[in-house]
Write a protein that holds these residues in place. Structure first.
Motif, PDB file in Angstrom:
ATOM      1  N   ASP A  42      -4.950  83.870  51.399  1.00  0.00           N
ATOM      2  CA  ASP A  42      -4.204  84.484  50.166  1.00  0.00           C
ATOM      3  C   ASP A  42      -5.129  84.715  49.276  1.00  0.00           C
ATOM      4  O   ASP A  42      -5.981  84.013  48.278  1.00  0.00           O
ATOM      5  CB  ASP A  42      -3.411  82.808  49.740  1.00  0.00           C
ATOM      6  CG  ASP A  42      -2.676  83.149  48.620  1.00  0.00           C
ATOM      7  OD1 ASP A  42      -2.492  84.363  47.763  1.00  0.00           O
ATOM      8  OD2 ASP A  42      -1.967  82.283  48.248  1.00  0.00           O
ATOM      9  N   SER A  87       0.513  95.687  49.398  1.00  0.00           N
ATOM     10  CA  SER A  87       0.967  94.324  49.030  1.00  0.00           C
ATOM     11  C   SER A  87      -0.524  93.360  49.430  1.00  0.00           C
ATOM     12  O   SER A  87      -1.238  93.824  50.302  1.00  0.00           O
ATOM     13  CB  SER A  87       2.246  93.866  50.196  1.00  0.00           C
ATOM     14  OG  SER A  87       1.748  92.148  50.054  1.00  0.00           O
ATOM     15  N   SER A 126      -4.064  86.087  56.593  1.00  0.00           N
ATOM     16  CA  SER A 126      -3.939  84.474  56.632  1.00  0.00           C
ATOM     17  C   SER A 126      -4.564  83.806  55.146  1.00  0.00           C
ATOM     18  O   SER A 126      -4.481  82.940  54.673  1.00  0.00           O
ATOM     19  CB  SER A 126      -4.785  83.864  57.670  1.00  0.00           C
ATOM     20  OG  SER A 126      -5.969  84.268  57.838  1.00  0.00           O
ATOM     21  N   GLY A 153      -5.239  86.960  60.818  1.00  0.00           N
ATOM     22  CA  GLY A 153      -4.178  87.013  60.203  1.00  0.00           C
ATOM     23  C   GLY A 153      -3.027  86.789  61.378  1.00  0.00           C
ATOM     24  O   GLY A 153      -3.699  86.681  62.524  1.00  0.00           O
ATOM     25  N   HIS A 183       2.650  91.213  61.953  1.00  0.00           N
ATOM     26  CA  HIS A 183       3.997  90.965  61.314  1.00  0.00           C
ATOM     27  C   HIS A 183       5.142  92.104  62.015  1.00  0.00           C
ATOM     28  O   HIS A 183       6.107  91.911  62.001  1.00  0.00           O
ATOM     29  CB  HIS A 183       3.851  91.252  59.797  1.00  0.00           C
ATOM     30  CG  HIS A 183       4.990  91.086  58.855  1.00  0.00           C
ATOM     31  ND1 HIS A 183       5.570  89.801  58.887  1.00  0.00           N
ATOM     32  CD2 HIS A 183       5.874  91.992  58.360  1.00  0.00           C
ATOM     33  CE1 HIS A 183       6.859  90.103  58.100  1.00  0.00           C
ATOM     34  NE2 HIS A 183       6.930  91.313  57.852  1.00  0.00           N
ATOM     35  N   GLN A 189       1.244  96.010  61.513  1.00  0.00           N
ATOM     36  CA  GLN A 189       1.112  95.420  60.051  1.00  0.00           C
ATOM     37  C   GLN A 189       0.699  93.988  60.103  1.00  0.00           C
ATOM     38  O   GLN A 189       1.414  93.227  60.873  1.00  0.00           O
ATOM     39  CB  GLN A 189       2.429  95.510  59.288  1.00  0.00           C
ATOM     40  CG  GLN A 189       2.194  95.335  57.940  1.00  0.00           C
ATOM     41  CD  GLN A 189       3.459  95.310  57.200  1.00  0.00           C
ATOM     42  OE1 GLN A 189       4.419  95.054  57.885  1.00  0.00           O
ATOM     43  NE2 GLN A 189       3.505  95.672  56.009  1.00  0.00           N
ATOM     44  N   ALA A 206      -0.541  90.676  50.520  1.00  0.00           N
ATOM     45  CA  ALA A 206      -0.437  89.795  51.716  1.00  0.00           C
ATOM     46  C   ALA A 206      -0.700  90.448  52.945  1.00  0.00           C
ATOM     47  O   ALA A 206      -0.783  89.824  54.178  1.00  0.00           O
ATOM     48  CB  ALA A 206       1.058  89.066  51.545  1.00  0.00           C
ATOM     49  N   TYR A 207      -0.615  91.905  53.007  1.00  0.00           N
ATOM     50  CA  TYR A 207      -0.595  92.585  54.406  1.00  0.00           C
ATOM     51  C   TYR A 207      -1.720  93.472  54.387  1.00  0.00           C
ATOM     52  O   TYR A 207      -2.137  94.133  53.496  1.00  0.00           O
ATOM     53  CB  TYR A 207       0.738  93.200  54.362  1.00  0.00           C
ATOM     54  CG  TYR A 207       1.804  92.246  54.678  1.00  0.00           C
ATOM     55  CD1 TYR A 207       2.132  91.582  55.878  1.00  0.00           C
ATOM     56  CD2 TYR A 207       2.714  91.970  53.540  1.00  0.00           C
ATOM     57  CE1 TYR A 207       3.328  90.781  55.987  1.00  0.00           C
ATOM     58  CE2 TYR A 207       3.646  91.188  53.568  1.00  0.00           C
ATOM     59  CZ  TYR A 207       4.003  90.859  54.697  1.00  0.00           C
ATOM     60  OH  TYR A 207       4.882  89.758  54.836  1.00  0.00           O
ATOM     61  N   LYS A 231      -0.145  90.139  58.836  1.00  0.00           N
ATOM     62  CA  LYS A 231       0.152  89.194  57.679  1.00  0.00           C
ATOM     63  C   LYS A 231      -1.202  88.557  57.452  1.00  0.00           C
ATOM     64  O   LYS A 231      -1.572  87.969  58.512  1.00  0.00           O
ATOM     65  CB  LYS A 231       1.243  88.365  57.820  1.00  0.00           C
ATOM     66  CG  LYS A 231       1.345  87.196  56.655  1.00  0.00           C
ATOM     67  CD  LYS A 231       2.798  86.762  56.701  1.00  0.00           C
ATOM     68  CE  LYS A 231       3.072  85.930  55.605  1.00  0.00           C
ATOM     69  NZ  LYS A 231       2.206  86.034  54.331  1.00  0.00           N
TER      70      LYS A 231
END
Lengths: 281, 172
Positions: free
Chosen positions: A254, A194, A252, A231, A234, A248, A196-197, A250
């Motif tokens: 985008d 993903s 920061s 980040g 998560h 994992q 985002a991760y 997340k």
């Protein structure tokens, strides 16, 4: 000889097929991602031109959100500035009497160039970002790319007016990171799942952290300065050999909405790399 | 003849640009990427010699590669796809029967044959592409999801594009 020519003519479709497959494989496997030929990439002038034209339209997407985030960050920085000013005032009396006061070399070590992202992808396993600034603006390979939310990537290929950076969302890129406030570091790498991760590997087990803790760059690699936002944690799990954690993270940043980025130059980078190279010999 | 050739090259360039600027940015549910430019290989005339077909497909793939910074990936997949086009088509045609139309399209082939033809080739292409891509990071469940998702998305888009170009030709 005649037989050979007859054979070649009879099977010329196969010959073409094998020729192109071999050519593709040579391109695919010979090129190191860090030293890709300038011709076969988006630092190619024609390709960069196409992306620049497309960016004239797509550059307006997401501006409202970016603006709000900048205002937020501006407010936070203003607060921090106030606090630092007060601290400085308190210390300036002490500094006035201290004859050894010097400029802080850490602050002069870095400066940055603003650049616009004209192409970006998140759909491959190896993602690259094309920027609209190049060597004419002082960009060189191995400079760090960050935006206002966190790390973005590392510059890879540069031509006069464009450059291509390897995105953090590239399975081949490893970035040295740490949990903010500790000195234990691990290696951040993308697992391809993903945008985002990402995964922070090889984190020693004795490090104390909780979910939601901030991950920042460690500053060990001579590319990213110390303490740039990466980040938050998560989730985490033990790695196979049980001595390390894999977290994992997340991110920061985008990556689906990259607009304007900063390309950071480290004036000490060459010196640090030279020193490290010498030490290894 | 030359005008048709120029027109085809123009259409191919348009598809490469669309792929680079629009379709490569799409990543539906994080798994499905539309690889619409392979429609160019689908619609090349059946009378074209294999050597020319392979050459055109190789350079088509290479151009898309240059835009996405991974030289060789699409070029390899396109070359194999072009080579498999005729065997795939003869798989679905009754034995010994001649090709039904000069260029593969819904109108020339009929809906059912074209669906089988394009779905098989799209699936083949997605398998090739994502297997080549996973050489750098292997993750089987994700690989399967990506292949299935991208095949369906690409196939639907290609069907839409083909029926659009068909209705335009009817009006002319």
């Amino acid at each position: 000889m005649r037989n050979l020519i007859d054979f070649l003519i009879k099977h010329h479709a196969w010959m073409f097929f094998i020729l192109y497959v071999v050519l593709s494989c040579v391109l695919l496997f010979s090129s190191n991602p860090y030293q890709r030929s300038v011709f076969f990439g988006s630092s190619n002038r024609v390709v960069a031109q196409v992306y620049e034209v497309a960016n004239v339209v797509s550059g307006y997407f997401g501006l409202r959100k970016a603006n709000e985030e900048l205002l937020m960050q501006n407010g936070e920085l203003a607060m921090e500035n106030l606090q630092l000013r007060r601290q400085l005032q308190r210390y300036s009396y002490a500094a006035a009497t201290d004859s050894l006061a010097q400029d802080d070399p850490m602050l002069q070590q870095y400066d940055f160039v603003m650049a616009r992202v004209i192409n970006n992808s998140v759909s491959h396993l190896e993602n690259y970002i094309t920027l609209d600034k190049g060597s004419a603006d002082g960009i060189t390979p191995e400079m760090a790319v960050v935006d206002h939310r966190g790390i973005v990537g590392i510059v890879n290929v540069v031509n006069e007016h464009n450059s291509v950076a390897i995105s953090v969302l590239n399975a081949k890129l490893h970035v040295s990171c740490k949990v903010k406030g500790t000195d234990c570091f691990g290696s951040l790498v993308w697992d391809g799942r993903s945008a985002a991760y990402a995964v922070l590997e090889e984190m020693p087990r004795h490090v104390e952290f909780v979910q939601g803790d901030t991950i920042v760059t460690s500053g060990f690699s001579a590319v990213f300065p110390d303490g740039i936002m990466v980040g938050t944690i998560h989730d985490y799990a033990k790695q196979k050999d049980d001595n390390f954690y894999a977290m994992q993270v997340k991110l920061s940043t985008d990556f689906t909405q990259l607009g304007v980025v900063r390309v950071i130059r480290n004036h000490m980078q060459d010196q640090q790399q030279l020193l490290e190279k010498e030490a290894r010999q | 003849m030359n005008i048709t050739l120029l027109r085809e090259i123009g259409i191919a360039l348009l598809f490469v640009l669309l792929q680079a600027v629009v379709f490569n940015q799409i990543n539906l549910f994080g798994i499905a990427v539309p690889m619409v430019f392979i429609y160019i290989i689908f619609r090349m005339p059946l009378s074209l010699s294999t050597a020319w077909l392979l050459t055109a497909s190789f350079f088509l793939g290479l151009t898309v590669d240059i835009f996405s910074n991974i030289p060789g990936m699409n070029a390899l997949a396109c070359t194999i796809l072009a080579f498999m086009r005729r065997p795939v088509l003869s798989l679905y045609l009754p034995h010994g029967s001649d090709y039904v139309a000069e260029t593969p399209s819904i109108r020339g082939f009929g809906m059912w044959l074209y669906v089988r033809y394009s779905l098989t080739l799209t699936f083949l292409y997605c398998v090739l592409l994502f297997v080549i891509e996973s050489l750098s990071l292997f993750d089987l469940p994700y690989l399967v999801m990506r292949i299935v998702g991208s095949t369906l998305l690409t196939f639907l888009l290609i069907l839409c594009i083909d029926s659009l170009s068909q209705s335009r030709e009817k009006r002319l």
